[in-house]
Scaffold this motif. Sequence first.
Motif, short mmCIF file in Angstrom:
data_model
loop_
_atom_site.label_atom_id
_atom_site.label_comp_id
_atom_site.label_asym_id
_atom_site.label_seq_id
_atom_site.Cartn_x
_atom_site.Cartn_y
_atom_site.Cartn_z
N PHE A 1 0.89 -1.18 0.00
CA PHE A 1 0.00 0.00 0.00
C PHE A 1 0.92 1.22 0.00
O PHE A 1 0.83 2.08 0.88
CB PHE A 1 -0.88 0.02 1.26
CG PHE A 1 -1.78 -1.18 1.40
CD1 PHE A 1 -3.03 -1.21 0.77
CD2 PHE A 1 -1.40 -2.28 2.14
CE1 PHE A 1 -3.87 -2.30 0.90
CE2 PHE A 1 -2.23 -3.38 2.28
CZ PHE A 1 -3.47 -3.40 1.65
N CYS A 2 1.80 1.33 -0.98
CA CYS A 2 2.93 2.25 -0.86
C CYS A 2 2.56 3.72 -1.00
O CYS A 2 3.33 4.58 -0.57
CB CYS A 2 4.03 1.87 -1.84
SG CYS A 2 3.65 2.32 -3.54
N PRO B 1 -1.74 0.65 5.46
CA PRO B 1 -2.93 0.52 4.61
C PRO B 1 -3.97 1.60 4.97
O PRO B 1 -3.78 2.30 5.96
CB PRO B 1 -3.46 -0.87 4.97
CG PRO B 1 -3.02 -1.08 6.37
CD PRO B 1 -1.70 -0.37 6.52
N PRO B 2 -5.04 1.73 4.21
CA PRO B 2 -6.07 2.71 4.59
C PRO B 2 -6.64 2.37 5.97
O PRO B 2 -6.71 1.21 6.34
CB PRO B 2 -7.15 2.49 3.51
CG PRO B 2 -6.45 1.88 2.36
CD PRO B 2 -5.36 1.03 2.94
N TYR B 3 -6.98 3.43 6.73
CA TYR B 3 -7.51 3.23 8.09
C TYR B 3 -9.02 3.35 8.14
O TYR B 3 -9.63 3.13 9.16
CB TYR B 3 -7.04 4.33 9.06
CG TYR B 3 -5.57 4.58 9.13
CD1 TYR B 3 -4.65 3.67 8.67
CD2 TYR B 3 -5.11 5.76 9.72
CE1 TYR B 3 -3.30 3.93 8.77
CE2 TYR B 3 -3.78 6.03 9.82
CZ TYR B 3 -2.86 5.12 9.33
OH TYR B 3 -1.54 5.39 9.43
N GLY B 4 -9.60 3.89 7.05
CA GLY B 4 -11.01 4.21 7.14
C GLY B 4 -11.24 5.56 7.81
O GLY B 4 -12.36 5.91 8.13
N GLU B 5 -10.15 6.35 8.06
CA GLU B 5 -10.34 7.69 8.66
C GLU B 5 -10.15 8.75 7.58
O GLU B 5 -11.06 9.45 7.21
CB GLU B 5 -9.32 7.93 9.77
CG GLU B 5 -9.71 7.21 11.03
CD GLU B 5 -9.06 7.79 12.27
OE1 GLU B 5 -8.80 9.01 12.31
OE2 GLU B 5 -8.84 7.02 13.21
N ARG B 6 -8.92 8.82 7.06
CA ARG B 6 -8.68 9.81 6.02
C ARG B 6 -9.05 9.25 4.65
O ARG B 6 -9.42 9.97 3.76
CB ARG B 6 -7.22 10.24 6.05
CG ARG B 6 -6.90 11.07 7.27
CD ARG B 6 -5.57 11.75 7.15
NE ARG B 6 -4.46 10.83 7.30
CZ ARG B 6 -3.18 11.18 7.28
NH1 ARG B 6 -2.87 12.44 7.08
NH2 ARG B 6 -2.23 10.30 7.44
N GLY C 1 -11.28 6.30 2.54
CA GLY C 1 -12.29 5.26 2.54
C GLY C 1 -13.10 5.27 3.82
O GLY C 1 -12.95 6.13 4.68
N ASP C 2 -13.98 4.31 4.00
CA ASP C 2 -14.76 4.25 5.22
C ASP C 2 -14.33 3.01 6.02
O ASP C 2 -13.50 2.21 5.60
CB ASP C 2 -16.25 4.25 4.92
CG ASP C 2 -16.61 3.12 3.97
OD1 ASP C 2 -15.93 2.08 4.01
OD2 ASP C 2 -17.55 3.27 3.18
N ASP C 3 -14.94 2.92 7.19
CA ASP C 3 -14.58 1.87 8.13
C ASP C 3 -14.75 0.47 7.52
O ASP C 3 -13.87 -0.39 7.66
CB ASP C 3 -15.53 2.05 9.32
CG ASP C 3 -15.03 1.30 10.51
OD1 ASP C 3 -13.91 1.60 10.93
OD2 ASP C 3 -15.77 0.43 10.99
N GLU C 4 -15.85 0.29 6.80
CA GLU C 4 -16.13 -1.04 6.24
C GLU C 4 -15.14 -1.42 5.15
O GLU C 4 -14.69 -2.57 5.07
CB GLU C 4 -17.52 -1.05 5.62
CG GLU C 4 -18.54 -1.72 6.51
CD GLU C 4 -19.92 -1.59 5.91
OE1 GLU C 4 -20.12 -1.95 4.74
OE2 GLU C 4 -20.79 -1.08 6.64
N SER C 5 -14.80 -0.44 4.30
CA SER C 5 -13.86 -0.78 3.23
C SER C 5 -12.48 -1.07 3.81
O SER C 5 -11.75 -1.92 3.31
CB SER C 5 -13.82 0.31 2.15
OG SER C 5 -13.31 1.49 2.70
N ALA C 6 -12.11 -0.38 4.91
CA ALA C 6 -10.83 -0.69 5.55
C ALA C 6 -10.88 -2.13 6.07
O ALA C 6 -9.92 -2.89 5.88
CB ALA C 6 -10.56 0.29 6.69
N ALA C 7 -11.99 -2.51 6.68
CA ALA C 7 -12.12 -3.88 7.21
C ALA C 7 -11.99 -4.90 6.08
O ALA C 7 -11.33 -5.94 6.24
CB ALA C 7 -13.48 -4.02 7.91
N THR D 1 -1.80 1.13 11.60
CA THR D 1 -3.18 1.55 11.36
C THR D 1 -3.81 2.07 12.65
O THR D 1 -3.39 1.69 13.75
CB THR D 1 -4.05 0.41 10.78
OG1 THR D 1 -5.40 0.86 10.69
CG2 THR D 1 -4.01 -0.84 11.64
N SER D 2 -4.82 2.91 12.48
CA SER D 2 -5.56 3.41 13.65
C SER D 2 -6.83 2.59 13.86
O SER D 2 -7.58 2.85 14.79
CB SER D 2 -5.94 4.87 13.43
OG SER D 2 -6.90 4.95 12.38
#
Length: 398
Positions: A195-196, A301-306, A308-314, A336-337
């Motif tokens: 996830f560079c 990787p994406p955290y779903g904070e800045r 995408g959303d929480d679900e897509s991060a999951a 990740t957060s």
Amino acid sequence: MELIATSAFGLEAVVARELQELGYTEQKVEDGRVTFIGDELAICRCNLWLRAADRVLVKIGQFHAPDFGALFDQVENLPWHEWLPVDAKFPVSGKSVRSNLHHEPTIQSVTKKAIVESLKRNYQRHWFQEIGTEYQIEVSLLKDEALLSIDTSGVGLHKRGYRANSGMAPLRETTAAALVLLSYWNRERPFLDPFCGSGTIAIEAAMIGRNRAPGMSRGFLCEQWSQLTRAHWKQAREEARDKALGKPTLSLLASDIDENVLRIAQSNAIEAGIGSDIDFKKMDVLELKTALEYGCVITNPPYGERLGDDESAAAIYDDMADAFGPLSTWSIYVLTSHPGFERYFKRRANRKRKLYNGRIECHFYQYLGPRPPWEKPRDVTSADEADSDAGDVTDSDG
Ligand SMILES: C[S@@+](CC[C@H](N)C(=O)[O-])C[C@H]1O[C@@H](n2cnc3c(N)ncnc32)[C@H](O)[C@@H]1O
């Protein structure tokens, strides 16, 4: 003299270890800073070499300052003339945390007036034009304890000079370097960041792999100071050039699903002078396949904070579980957060470390694979020690 390397919370032990490796072993580690003993050459070397620190400061004094009278009197008594030439420009910046004196503009102006009084006495002058070299003064109050220092770095040390552009949620270069320094990666082992983004972790790893001083392509505020001679800088820069290594045999791999961000990453790597050390590839993490062994994945990787959303991060963490599953000899490091990371990744980390990505509280999840057969058993000066010094590390039972 006493010098201070400041850092983000959670990275103090990493900076302390970096200082030790530079030979500065007499140190005191506190929240957000490491105080150590060094000379003029140390100022040059630390600015050039520290990868995880924000700035290098010269400590001028520290005292109890419960009121403005105490602040003024004690600032006035410090030996400012030993640092500030008669024409010095000396802006003062102030901050205050949990202290009686909390109005930062007044703290700054009282400090400035006290320094002027001190200079008046020592230079026998009434007026200072401030047209010369800049000495940025910092006054910082924590629980009524004032710390007076002069910043030697100028622009923060995270600005290495190579990142003209970045993706949507780039890591600070200092944080990216710290992740690599906390891992067991070295130039003999494969490296992968799937996830560079703008390539920060891979670029910092490549510079570590070549033992390249991160500050070699930039300047520092204190280069103009009369206290540091050209000879100091020449010695520090020559030393850094001598210590640099050639390109490692193995290329680092950096991939991302986004073609545009990869172009940015590639141009940043070229700017950093290690363009040929990293293979960039457009790839969804699910497509990951490698025959290499004993590598390290170090990724953000994406955290779903800045992003995408929480679900897509999951969903991404679920994909990571599938993609990294076959990498049985690899060590995996993930920043990740997202509080549910271990659940979606379906593995408990061997170690977790609390870190901040800017203001976002994160954890650095560490899944430690077996030691490569060609490496000697790990000694106590490796990442373990920085970890156990940190105080905020939680070992899970994984
Ligand atoms: C937090 S950013 C990484 C930032 C990077 N550390 C930097 O300093 O620029 C996360 C990256 O993951 C990428 N990404 C999202 N989903 C992905 C997937 N399924 N496979 C690969 N990359 C993905 C995004 O394009 C984004 O660049």
